[in-house]
Design a protein around this motif. Sequence first.
Motif: not given
Length: 325
Positions: A198-201, A222-230, A255-265
Motif C-alpha cells: 500500500g501507499l503508506v508503506s 501520515f494520518a492514521d485514518d487514511l481511506p482505501a484508494l484506487a 536540507e530538510r523535507i517533510t512528507v505529509a499525508l492527510d485526509r481532508g473530507g
Amino acid sequence: MAKEGVTTVSLFWRIFALNAVVLGTATALLLWAPVTVSVPVVLTEAVILLGGLAVMLVANAALLRLGLAPLERLTRLMTTVDLLRPGQRLPARGGGEVEELIRTFNAMLERLEQERAASSARILLAQEAERRRIAQELHDEVGQSMTAVLLALKRAADQAGDPLAGELRQAQEITRESLDEVRRLVRRLRPDVLDDLGLVSALTSLTHTFATHTGLRITRRFADDLPALAPETELVLYRVAQESLTNAARHAGAERITVALDRGGDSVVLAVTDDGSGMPAPCEGAGIRGMRERALLIGGTLDISPAPSAGVRVRLTAPVTRKQH
C-alpha cells in the motif's frame, strides 16, 4: 446561436450606434446652444469648439471601451490560458457577436481540456506499462545474470590463492554494488511495495531510501485514518512525492523535507515541503508539468507555493476513489 426571444445586435451596429449618439449629441448642442462662429474665428469661439471636440472624443473613447471590454478580457484569457489548469472560463456577456464568441471560446476550452486529459491518460498509462516492462526485464534478465556472476566469483575466490583471490573478492564487491544499484533502479521504475503493502508503506520505503542516499533529513507525517484508494490514485500520489523529493534534492538545495499525508473530507492531501532556496513562479519544467498531468489523470489538483518559512511546498489534493474489488 442566439437565444430564443432575444434580438442580437452585431458589433458593427453597436459601435455605429455609440458614435451616432456622440455625434447626435454634439449636433444638438451646436444647434441649440447660443454659440456663433465668426469669420475669422475669435479665441473664445475656438476654445468652445475645441472643448466640445475633446468632450466628444472622451465620451466616444469611454463608450467604446465599455463596449469592447469583453473582447479585452477574452484576449487576456487567450494569452494566459493553460490546459493543465482547467476551469478557466469567461462569463458569456456582451451581447450579440461578442457573447457568441466568448461562448464558442469556452466550449473550445472545454473540448481541448477533455482531449488533453484523455491523451495525457493514455501517455501516462503507456509510460507506466513501459516502466513495468523495463523493471521486469532488469529484475529477470540483468539481475539474475549478475547474481550468477556474483556466485561464480565467490566460488573462484574461494578456490584461488593470493593475490588472485583478493582481486576476485574486489570484483565480487563491485558486482554486488552494481546488483544493488540495479535493484534500486527496479524499485524506482516500479515500486513493488506499492502493490503489495500500500501507499503508506511505499512512501515510507521511498523516503527512507532517499534519505539514505542523499543525506537529507526527511520527516514523515501520515494520518492514521487514511481511506482505501484506487491503485491509479496511489500511484499518482507516489509519483508526485517521488518527483517532489527529486526536485528538492537537485534544484532547491534543501536540507530538510517533510512528507505529509492527510485526509481532508472526501480527499487525500499529499504535501511535500522543503527548506530550500525556493522556485521562481514562472519556472515550471517538464517534471512539474508531468506532476500536473498526473493530478489531472485522477481528477486532483496540484498547488506549488512558497513554504511558510522558506522553500517550496507541493500540495496534491486527490479525490477518494475506492479500490475496485
